[in-house]
Design a protein around this motif. Structure first.
Motif, PDB file in Angstrom:
ATOM      1  N   LEU A   1       0.741  -1.061  -0.042  1.00 22.87           N
ATOM      2  CA  LEU A   1      -0.135  -0.374   0.180  1.00 22.87           C
ATOM      3  C   LEU A   1       1.040   1.315   0.168  1.00 22.87           C
ATOM      4  O   LEU A   1       0.680   2.168   0.083  1.00 22.87           O
ATOM      5  N   GLN A   2       2.158   0.717   0.552  1.00 20.84           N
ATOM      6  CA  GLN A   2       2.951   2.351   1.094  1.00 20.84           C
ATOM      7  C   GLN A   2       3.246   3.310  -1.074  1.00 20.84           C
ATOM      8  O   GLN A   2       3.555   1.974  -2.271  1.00 20.84           O
ATOM      9  N   THR A   3       3.205   3.928  -1.000  1.00 26.18           N
ATOM     10  CA  THR A   3       3.530   5.188  -2.459  1.00 26.18           C
ATOM     11  C   THR A   3       4.689   4.736  -2.743  1.00 26.18           C
ATOM     12  O   THR A   3       5.752   4.081  -1.874  1.00 26.18           O
ATOM     13  N   PRO A   4       5.397   4.719  -4.454  1.00 26.25           N
ATOM     14  CA  PRO A   4       6.671   4.042  -4.062  1.00 26.25           C
ATOM     15  C   PRO A   4       7.673   5.494  -4.026  1.00 26.25           C
ATOM     16  O   PRO A   4       8.368   4.933  -3.629  1.00 26.25           O
ATOM     17  N   LEU A   5       7.028   6.838  -3.531  1.00 24.82           N
ATOM     18  CA  LEU A   5       7.955   7.435  -2.675  1.00 24.82           C
ATOM     19  C   LEU A   5       8.036   7.151  -1.681  1.00 24.82           C
ATOM     20  O   LEU A   5       9.362   8.035  -0.675  1.00 24.82           O
ATOM     21  N   ARG A   6       7.096   6.736  -0.571  1.00 30.12           N
ATOM     22  CA  ARG A   6       7.610   6.249   0.634  1.00 30.12           C
ATOM     23  C   ARG A   6       8.283   5.510   0.375  1.00 30.12           C
ATOM     24  O   ARG A   6       8.992   5.241   1.371  1.00 30.12           O
ATOM     25  N   ARG A   7       8.582   4.779  -0.630  1.00 28.42           N
ATOM     26  CA  ARG A   7       9.729   3.667  -0.279  1.00 28.42           C
ATOM     27  C   ARG A   7      10.997   4.016  -0.296  1.00 28.42           C
ATOM     28  O   ARG A   7      11.970   2.926   0.394  1.00 28.42           O
TER      29      ARG A   7
END
Lengths: 129, 149
Positions: free
Chosen positions: A8-14
């Motif tokens: 569910l994490q966005t690519p930016l968050r990862r």
């Protein structure tokens, strides 16, 4: 976006906090700011000290102690050691692996440069006051 | 990914953040680069001279600490700086410092957005090399006149 994504994490968050996504812009900018400050300081120091080659201790100590020279020397030490630390950091980051070695070496470099810079600045202050 | 017989392909394989494999371009490195070009040679010299100057800061610290410590420590520092070995070291630091300073101006010029085309790059490169020689000689002429008087 890949259809294989299951989190569910966005690519930016990862990616945030990993890799180069740290404080690169500030580091890069401070290298430029310090280099501009070092231009007049280097010119002043190089020729001032060359013109005093071979001076007796009394003459040299008196020259360093003058308020104008003492202030410029302290600024040169502060800005110069900061610029040196950030420059060496990039060299270490580029050529040293793994990341934990990079961290350890950069901490050691900053510790040594902080101590040397304080020693130099204290020497100027001791002569000046 | 297409099959390839080039062994260097192995180091070009990367992964996207979602885990899929992608072929990345390979950065220029020592085996694929002619390091004797004006561009690359002056680039690595900027790092080498910067690192040299960093080590040379020890002599600035010694100079200031010895002066603060008193006449005896100052005399020992001055003896070393005036010795054959000391003069060679100081001369090397002078060359490195002027090169790094002048090449630094060239970098600031690039940061400002000027001089990216090849003819200008070569012209400013020669300018840095010649100016390093001029500034080094100038510094030592001043130092030798002061020393002799």
């Amino acid at each position: 976006m890949s259809d294989r994504q299951t989190r569910l994490q966005t690519p930016l968050r990862r990616v945030r906090g990993f890799g180069s996504a740290k404080n690169g812009t500030h580091h890069w900018w401070m290298q430029r700011v310090t280099s501009i400050a070092l231009l007049p300081l280097t010119l002043w120091f190089a020729f001032s000290i060359a013109a005093r080659a071979g001076d007796r201790w009394e003459v040299m100590a008196e020259w360093i102690a003058r308020p104008f020279n003492a202030v410029l020397l302290i600024v040169l030490i502060a800005v110069g050691f900061y610029h040196t630390a950030s420059g060496l950091q990039v060299v270490v980051e580029d050529y040293i692996r793994p990341d934990r070695s990079v961290m350890a070496i950069n901490m050691a470099i900053k510790a040594v440069l902080t101590l040397l810079g304080l020693l130099a600045a204290l020497s100027v202050i001791r002569l000046a006051v | 990914m297409a099959h390839s017989n080039d062994a260097r392909e192995a180091v070009m394989i990367g992964r996207r953040t979602d885990g899929t494999i992608i072929r990345r371009p390979l950065s220029p490195h020592l085996q694929v680069y002619d390091m004797m070009q004006m561009t690359s040679a002056l680039s690595i010299m900027h790092r080498i001279t910067g690192s040299t100057w960093a080590v040379g800061l020890i002599f600035l610290v010694w100079f200031l600490a010895a002066t603060a410590a008193g006449p005896e420590a100052y005399a020992r520092m001055q003896w070393f700086m005036g010795s054959f070995f000391g003069v060679i070291l100081l001369f090397g630091i002078t060359v490195a410092a002027w090169y790094h300073t002048l090449a630094g101006v060239r970098h600031l010029m690039w940061d400002y957005g000027y001089g990216y085309d090849i003819p200008t790059t070569y012209r400013t490169g020669w300018w840095v090399i010649i100016a390093t020689g001029v500034m080094t000689v100038l510094t030592w002429v001043v130092a030798i006149i002061a020393w002799a008087s």
